[in-house]
Design a protein around this motif. Structure first.
Motif, mmCIF file in Angstrom:
data_model
loop_
_atom_site.group_PDB
_atom_site.id
_atom_site.type_symbol
_atom_site.label_atom_id
_atom_site.label_comp_id
_atom_site.label_asym_id
_atom_site.label_seq_id
_atom_site.Cartn_x
_atom_site.Cartn_y
_atom_site.Cartn_z
ATOM 1 N N ILE A 1 0.865 -1.180 0.000
ATOM 2 C CA ILE A 1 0.000 0.000 0.000
ATOM 3 C C ILE A 1 0.898 1.226 0.000
ATOM 4 N N ASN A 2 0.559 2.203 -0.843
ATOM 5 C CA ASN A 2 1.283 3.465 -0.884
ATOM 6 C C ASN A 2 0.424 4.545 -0.235
ATOM 7 N N PHE A 3 1.058 5.363 0.605
ATOM 8 C CA PHE A 3 0.326 6.420 1.298
ATOM 9 C C PHE A 3 1.267 7.595 1.532
ATOM 10 N N MET A 4 0.684 8.737 1.890
ATOM 11 C CA MET A 4 1.472 9.935 2.166
ATOM 12 C C MET A 4 1.638 10.110 3.675
ATOM 13 N N ALA A 5 2.887 10.353 4.088
ATOM 14 C CA ALA A 5 3.175 10.693 5.479
ATOM 15 C C ALA A 5 3.315 12.209 5.578
ATOM 16 N N PHE A 6 2.569 12.793 6.524
ATOM 17 C CA PHE A 6 2.536 14.241 6.668
ATOM 18 C C PHE A 6 3.425 14.685 7.830
ATOM 19 N N PRO A 7 4.175 15.774 7.647
ATOM 20 C CA PRO A 7 4.939 16.310 8.781
ATOM 21 C C PRO A 7 4.003 16.912 9.817
ATOM 22 N N LYS A 8 4.326 16.704 11.091
ATOM 23 C CA LYS A 8 3.500 17.271 12.158
ATOM 24 C C LYS A 8 3.550 18.790 12.151
ATOM 25 N N ASP A 9 4.653 19.315 11.687
ATOM 26 C CA ASP A 9 4.797 20.769 11.589
ATOM 27 C C ASP A 9 5.055 21.124 10.128
ATOM 28 N N GLU A 10 4.025 21.656 9.443
ATOM 29 C CA GLU A 10 4.170 22.045 8.039
ATOM 30 C C GLU A 10 4.372 23.552 7.881
ATOM 31 N N SER A 11 4.561 24.226 8.976
ATOM 32 C CA SER A 11 4.715 25.679 8.892
ATOM 33 C C SER A 11 5.993 26.048 8.151
ATOM 34 N N HIS A 12 5.924 27.144 7.426
ATOM 35 C CA HIS A 12 7.069 27.633 6.677
ATOM 36 C C HIS A 12 7.848 28.613 7.560
ATOM 37 N N LYS A 13 9.099 28.310 7.772
ATOM 38 C CA LYS A 13 9.944 29.151 8.622
ATOM 39 C C LYS A 13 10.787 30.064 7.744
ATOM 40 N N ILE A 14 10.569 31.364 7.882
ATOM 41 C CA ILE A 14 11.279 32.344 7.075
ATOM 42 C C ILE A 14 12.747 32.410 7.491
ATOM 43 N N ILE A 15 13.627 32.396 6.492
ATOM 44 C CA ILE A 15 15.049 32.560 6.752
ATOM 45 C C ILE A 15 15.358 34.059 6.776
ATOM 46 N N ASP A 16 15.840 34.544 7.888
ATOM 47 C CA ASP A 16 16.096 35.974 8.038
ATOM 48 C C ASP A 16 17.390 36.193 8.835
ATOM 49 N N PRO A 17 18.409 36.803 8.267
ATOM 50 C CA PRO A 17 18.401 37.340 6.902
ATOM 51 C C PRO A 17 18.686 36.246 5.863
ATOM 52 N N GLN A 18 18.184 36.445 4.653
ATOM 53 C CA GLN A 18 18.579 35.586 3.551
ATOM 54 C C GLN A 18 19.993 35.963 3.119
ATOM 55 N N ILE A 19 20.734 34.969 2.708
ATOM 56 C CA ILE A 19 22.096 35.214 2.232
ATOM 57 C C ILE A 19 22.168 34.821 0.760
ATOM 58 N N TRP A 20 22.365 35.801 -0.088
ATOM 59 C CA TRP A 20 22.459 35.580 -1.525
ATOM 60 C C TRP A 20 23.937 35.590 -1.919
ATOM 61 N N ARG A 21 24.428 34.490 -2.435
ATOM 62 C CA ARG A 21 25.814 34.416 -2.886
ATOM 63 C C ARG A 21 25.825 34.149 -4.385
ATOM 64 N N SER A 22 26.662 34.858 -5.111
ATOM 65 C CA SER A 22 26.748 34.623 -6.554
ATOM 66 C C SER A 22 27.291 33.231 -6.851
ATOM 67 N N SER A 23 27.969 32.629 -5.871
ATOM 68 C CA SER A 23 28.533 31.290 -6.065
ATOM 69 C C SER A 23 27.529 30.182 -5.777
#
Length: 782
Positions: free
Chosen positions: A198-220
């Protein structure tokens, strides 16, 4: 042929044995006996479902939704099961399970529909249960049962698998068997074909999106833009019923299952980041066996931009099909074999470059046959059938470059939520035994012909028409299909033994109105090309009168628009409807655009002016009163044209890119950088964004040349083309003291979704064009 007409009838369905026809009218359910031509009307019915080959109907009651009635269609006998909250019918439609409330808990009953008065108790006093799934044999039943545990934001479940033949083999899976951060939620359940997993989906208990602050943008960095938030993903898990083993399959959003539900395919682009270094959006195609846990890359450098056409999985077995560069490939996951099934064929299966400058786009999607023995493919000039048993591919039609083809027996469709193959679209298999319908298009005459192919029989010609042929269906020796055209509302046609009868003509009232007609024009274009354009005539066309004309532009013209019937309405997502304008004494012209790399704006200008020369020869066209309209990329082209010519009396740009440098260096609504839209997509500009070649294509840098009154339109939630583009152009034209008006709609998107805004913008566009092209009064809002 006798007709039975039921005004305002809804939800029609025929019984499987074709003895009964049912539908709803308001809250009444109507059962029509096709043999005796009698009707039975039943009040206050919520839903109706045929079962037992159509001998019975299962009815839910509107005023008593906890009542489930087993209705015998022949003798009218009824058996009512009270206190029901849910039910599910077995694949053979001969049994069903029913959830029956028992005080605060529930009982699960198995009902033999041949003897519905003798149910079997499967489970007693369980919690609320849902999402029932039967195995193909009908011997196994899986479902979720809610637990009493409610922790935080989620409600836990138990996954049951019942063996209806031998209850000692019943299985139960608890969330405790999963990773501690995951739980069982009521979601799609599938059985493998051999009914061992049987195939089924397992759900995370915490699906909240955690904002990354500050974001770090690297050209590399490999990923552009960088991930701005983190969250736990859902996982597809396989549960082995023989030993209880749980095998994680994938947490990828792009996931497909073959018909055996044992082999899964995902795409992974991690080896091709950042994508601008590799020249396109490449992916590896990965195969995963849920039983063995074996993972394998079966192909690389595969291009896909979520198109429906490029991938297909078999409905029963373990085949996976995809198109790469110009050929179709098949992977047999059971034998671990990859085969090119079109290599060596001279016909083309993929468009070299489509109208949006995209690669790897086939002429038609791949469909599997219902028996899984064949794949049906569309090439530029033929239909091909590949046979797995013979490893052979054959064309349906004789080689002729004057025709194109389209499969009409099946259509891919998007789903609102993930379907049983775990993807957001499905491709129904084609029943070759019952017949494959194909429409042939004559490229010289625009004539269409309908053909029927049945396994073991010769290809059969059905009918030919200058109208659009669509939606064919077969019933015995008869065929029903739809004919329509630009000025012909859809009509349902009944065909038998070569004789055609119109069963139903929609919108009969239209014959009382002037509707106009459409015409395909061919004319010389820029860069030595030959272009096509579709001219739509005013409803009450008089060749001795002069009519204003509005150009609607985007890219290469879609020839199907020549025959598309579009209902007359002001409810239009981009404010445009051909009929709205042609019924108000306008010509509408949709021209081809032929492109030269790095000269996109110039290409649009020269192609449109070639179209002006072409329609100038048509009686009644007044090229001194021309308007221009474009949305999105078409809006960009229209704005560029405004900087180069004064031939148009007014130009309307909806959701247009005005500042190309800013647009190039931005992120779209899919959180992708916009480089690709220029370097590998419809903008067709590979020159550096700081070069004169690039900047010469940008309308805002040439706004000082605009002398044409402009109407700009945008919605403040448009992140596909940043709505601030329109503000920038409006500010530029204001500062330059040019005639321009901006309509900015709060909370609207790249296309408008609110009905009142769709109607409002349609009306305002008409008022704007009437003012500038017909000397009508100035709009009060301007």
């Amino acid at each position: 042929m006798k007709k039975h007409v039921y005004p305002f009838g809804q939800k029609p369905q025929f019984s499987p044995n074709e003895k009964w026809f049912s539908f709803f009218k308001n809250d009444q359910w109507v059962l029509f006996d096709l043999t005796n031509k009698t009707e039975t009307w039943t009040d206050s019915i919520l839903s109706a479902q045929f079962a037992l080959n159509g001998e019975i109907t299962l009815l839910r009651h509107k005023n008593h939704p906890d009542k489930l009635t087993v209705y015998n269609n022949k003798n009218k006998n009824e058996l009512t099961i009270n206190h029901t909250t849910n039910f599910s019918i077995s694949p053979d439609k001969e049994n069903m399970v029913v959830i029956q409330q028992n005080d605060s808990l529930f009982n699960l009953l198995l009902v033999d529909l041949k003897q519905p008065d003798k149910p079997t108790l499967l489970k007693e006093k369980i919690n609320h249960s849902s999402n029932f799934r039967w195995s193909d044999s009908g011997n196994l039943l899986a479902f979720y049962e809610e637990t009493k545990s409610i922790k935080g934001e989620y409600k836990d479940h138990i996954l049951h698998c019942l063996d209806l033949k031998e209850n000692t083999k019943n299985k139960i899976l608890y969330s405790e068997k999963l990773n501690k951060d995951y739980y069982l939620n009521s979601h799609v359940i599938t059985f493998s074909k051999d009914e061992t997993t049987i195939n089924f989906m397992a759900f995370p208990k915490d699906e909240s999106h955690k904002i990354i602050d500050p974001q770090i943008w690297r050209s590399s960095d490999a990923i552009h833009p960088p991930v701005g938030e983190t969250y736990n993903k859902r996982w597809l898990i396989s549960w082995d019923l023989t030993n209880g083993k749980l095998t994680p399959i994938s947490d990828q959003s792009y996931l497909m299952a073959t018909g055996d539900y044992q082999h899964f395919f995902t795409l992974n682009n991690k080896n091709y980041q950042p994508s601008f270094k590799y020249g396109n959006f490449y992916n590896d195609i990965i195969s995963r066996n849920s039983k063995t846990g074996k993972t394998k890359i079966i192909d690389n450098e595969f291009i896909v931009l979520t198109r429906l056409e490029v991938i297909a999985t078999s409905p029963k077995e373990n085949y996976f099909t995809w198109i790469k560069e110009k050929d179709w490939w098949v992977y047999n996951s059971e034998k671990d074999e990859k085969t090119c099934i079109t290599c060596g064929i001279k016909d083309e299966f993929a468009i070299p470059v489509d109208s949006e400058n995209s690669l790897n786009v086939p002429y038609g999607t791949a469909f599997y046959s219902k028996d899984n023995n064949n794949i049906i493919l569309t090439s530029k000039h033929n239909i091909w059938i590949y046979n797995f048993n013979d490893n052979d591919i054959q064309p349906l039609f004789k080689d002729n470059k004057n025709y194109n083809y389209q499969i009409e027996s099946a259509k891919p469709e998007w789903l609102d939520s993930r379907g049983e193959n775990y993807n957001l679209y499905k491709k129904p298999p084609v029943d070759l035994e019952n017949g494959l319908f194909v429409v042939q298009y004559d490229l010289n005459t625009n004539n269409e012909s309908l053909y029927l192919y049945e396994t073991g029989n010769e290809l059969k010609f059905i009918t030919s028409s200058l109208h659009k042929i669509s939606s064919p269906r077969k019933a015995g020796d008869a065929i029903v299909y739809t004919l329509s055209n630009y000025n012909l509302p859809p009509q349902i046609v009944y065909w038998k033994n070569g004789k055609e009868t119109i069963m139903k003509q929609s919108n009969k009232q239209q014959q009382n109105y002037y509707w106009g007609h459409s015409e395909l024009l061919t004319y010389p274009g820029p860069y030595g090309t030959t272009l096509k354009g579709i001219l739509f005539y005013p409803g009450n066309y008089n060749p001795d009168k002069k009519y204003p004309v509005i150009f609607k532009i985007y890219s290469e013209v879609n020839i199907t628009a020549l025959k598309d019937y579009i209902p007359l309405t002001l409810q239009n997502s981009v404010g445009w409807n051909n009929f709205v304008f042609t019924t108000q004494d306008y010509f509408v012209f949709m021209p081809d655009i032929s492109y030269k790399l790095n000269h996109t704006g110039e290409s649009a200008l020269k192609s449109v002016l070639a179209g002006v020369d072409a329609i100038n020869k048509i009686r009644g066209v007044d090229t001194s009163r021309m308007g221009l309209f474009g949305h999105s990329f078409g809006g960009y082209e229209a704005s560029y044209i405004a900087t180069q010519t004064d031939k148009f009396k007014t130009i309307v740009c909806f959701a247009a890119s005005q500042d190309l440098s800013s647009n190039y260096l931005s992120i779209d609504d899919g959180k992708r950088f916009n480089y690709f839209r220029f370097e590998h997509n419809q903008y067709r500009i590979t020159a550096p964004y700081y070069s004169h070649i690039f900047l010469d294509n940008s309308p805002i840098l040439q706004a000082h040349k605009i002398n044409t009154p402009m109407l700009l339109i945008a919605g403040t939630n448009d992140n596909r083309v940043d709505w601030k583009n329109s503000i920038k152009m409006q500010l530029a034209l204001t500062r330059l003291e040019k005639k321009s008006t901006l309509l900015l709609y709060k909370d609207e998107y790249h296309v408008f979704t609110e009905k009142h805004n769709q109607i409002d913008i349609s009306k305002k566009m008409m008022e704007w064009f009437n003012y500038h092209l017909k000397d009508k009064s100035k709009p009060h809002w301007n």
